[in-house]
Design a protein around this motif. Sequence first.
Motif, short mmCIF file in Angstrom:
data_model
loop_
_atom_site.label_atom_id
_atom_site.label_comp_id
_atom_site.label_asym_id
_atom_site.label_seq_id
_atom_site.Cartn_x
_atom_site.Cartn_y
_atom_site.Cartn_z
N ASP A 1 5.29 -11.74 -10.22
CA ASP A 1 5.16 -12.90 -9.35
C ASP A 1 5.74 -12.65 -7.95
O ASP A 1 5.40 -13.37 -7.01
CB ASP A 1 5.88 -14.11 -9.97
N ASP A 2 6.61 -11.65 -7.83
CA ASP A 2 7.29 -11.39 -6.56
C ASP A 2 6.55 -10.41 -5.67
O ASP A 2 6.99 -10.15 -4.54
CB ASP A 2 8.70 -10.84 -6.83
N PHE A 3 5.45 -9.84 -6.16
CA PHE A 3 4.80 -8.74 -5.44
C PHE A 3 3.28 -8.89 -5.40
O PHE A 3 2.70 -9.60 -6.21
CB PHE A 3 5.17 -7.39 -6.08
N ASP A 4 2.70 -8.19 -4.42
CA ASP A 4 1.24 -8.13 -4.30
C ASP A 4 0.70 -6.84 -4.90
O ASP A 4 -0.47 -6.77 -5.27
CB ASP A 4 0.83 -8.18 -2.82
N ALA A 5 1.54 -5.80 -4.95
CA ALA A 5 1.10 -4.49 -5.42
C ALA A 5 2.27 -3.73 -6.02
O ALA A 5 3.44 -4.03 -5.73
CB ALA A 5 0.48 -3.68 -4.28
N GLY B 1 -2.94 -9.60 -11.81
CA GLY B 1 -3.88 -9.22 -10.77
C GLY B 1 -3.29 -8.47 -9.61
O GLY B 1 -3.87 -8.45 -8.50
N LEU B 2 -2.14 -7.80 -9.82
CA LEU B 2 -1.58 -6.98 -8.76
C LEU B 2 -2.46 -5.76 -8.50
O LEU B 2 -3.08 -5.24 -9.42
CB LEU B 2 -0.16 -6.50 -9.12
N TYR C 1 -9.30 -2.85 -13.08
CA TYR C 1 -7.83 -2.90 -13.15
C TYR C 1 -7.17 -3.01 -11.79
O TYR C 1 -5.94 -3.05 -11.70
CB TYR C 1 -7.30 -1.67 -13.87
N LYS C 2 -7.98 -3.02 -10.72
CA LYS C 2 -7.44 -3.00 -9.34
C LYS C 2 -6.48 -1.82 -9.18
O LYS C 2 -5.39 -1.96 -8.63
CB LYS C 2 -6.77 -4.33 -9.00
N LEU C 3 -6.91 -0.67 -9.68
CA LEU C 3 -6.09 0.53 -9.71
C LEU C 3 -6.66 1.59 -8.77
O LEU C 3 -7.86 1.86 -8.77
CB LEU C 3 -6.04 1.09 -11.14
N LYS D 1 -3.62 1.90 2.11
CA LYS D 1 -4.68 1.17 2.82
C LYS D 1 -5.64 0.49 1.84
O LYS D 1 -6.03 -0.67 2.04
CB LYS D 1 -5.46 2.13 3.73
N GLU D 2 -6.00 1.21 0.77
CA GLU D 2 -6.92 0.64 -0.21
C GLU D 2 -6.26 -0.49 -0.99
O GLU D 2 -6.89 -1.51 -1.28
CB GLU D 2 -7.42 1.71 -1.17
N LEU D 3 -4.98 -0.34 -1.31
CA LEU D 3 -4.27 -1.41 -2.01
C LEU D 3 -4.21 -2.68 -1.16
O LEU D 3 -4.41 -3.79 -1.66
CB LEU D 3 -2.86 -0.96 -2.39
N ILE D 4 -3.96 -2.53 0.14
CA ILE D 4 -3.93 -3.68 1.04
C ILE D 4 -5.31 -4.33 1.14
O ILE D 4 -5.43 -5.57 1.14
CB ILE D 4 -3.38 -3.27 2.42
N TYR D 5 -6.35 -3.50 1.20
CA TYR D 5 -7.70 -4.03 1.20
C TYR D 5 -7.95 -4.85 -0.06
O TYR D 5 -8.54 -5.95 0.00
CB TYR D 5 -8.71 -2.89 1.30
N MET D 6 -7.53 -4.34 -1.21
CA MET D 6 -7.70 -5.07 -2.47
C MET D 6 -6.96 -6.40 -2.43
O MET D 6 -7.48 -7.43 -2.87
CB MET D 6 -7.18 -4.24 -3.64
N ILE D 7 -5.73 -6.38 -1.93
CA ILE D 7 -4.93 -7.61 -1.86
C ILE D 7 -5.62 -8.66 -1.01
O ILE D 7 -5.72 -9.84 -1.37
CB ILE D 7 -3.52 -7.30 -1.30
#
Length: 220
Positions: free
Chosen positions: A86-90, A130-131, A185-187, A211-217
């Motif tokens: 709950d405290d994080f986006d990734a 969904g991180l 899995y947003k992996l 960069k890809e993780l931020i795009y997913m977020i």
Amino acid sequence: MKTKKFAVVLAGSGVFDGAEIHESTLTMLSIAKAGGTYQCFAPDKEQAQVVNHLTGEEMPEKRNVLVEAARIARGDIKPLTEFSPDDFDAIVFPGGFGVAKNLCTFAFDGPECSVDPEVEKVIKASVDEGLAIGAICISPVLMARVLPEVDVTIGEDQETAEAISKMGGAHHITDHGEIIIDEKYKLVTTPCYMLDATITQIAEGTDNIVKELIYMIENS
């Protein structure tokens, strides 16, 4: 725009028995350059081995994964039990032999390995919430062991790729800086030091994964 918050899970300190220091530090740098923030975590447990990084020989002593990882985090680190999705986006898992020795037993048991219960709990909780998840170097073996039919890369090492297949994952061959995305899995995974790499190539890998993780977020 909301600041993206990353958890970074370390497996000790040092390529042969802990977290790979270049991969860990450059992951944090990539996050900061992209405007994100990070909090480091590590399991509070005894290391499987302690290795002399000058000689490569195992040393007859005991060390704690969290205490050693605190070296990389400059003391700003929390036990993995305190992680809450709950405290994080990734969440990102840098590599190093500590992943295969301390976070799971892949270094000793190959595709029959077991994953540390707290690590498995964190991975599953991150997926459930969904991180966006990043796994670098050897860390994709964790994902292959925990997540059914996951798409990953560790580069081109045939033995490790075959082990991933035996665990039910799908391995994709990649070169320096390339990433593989598993949408379900947003992996995001990248090989880094699983290839014969320079430090600039490691930085390219960590930059691309962040960069890809931020795009997913931003697009979830």
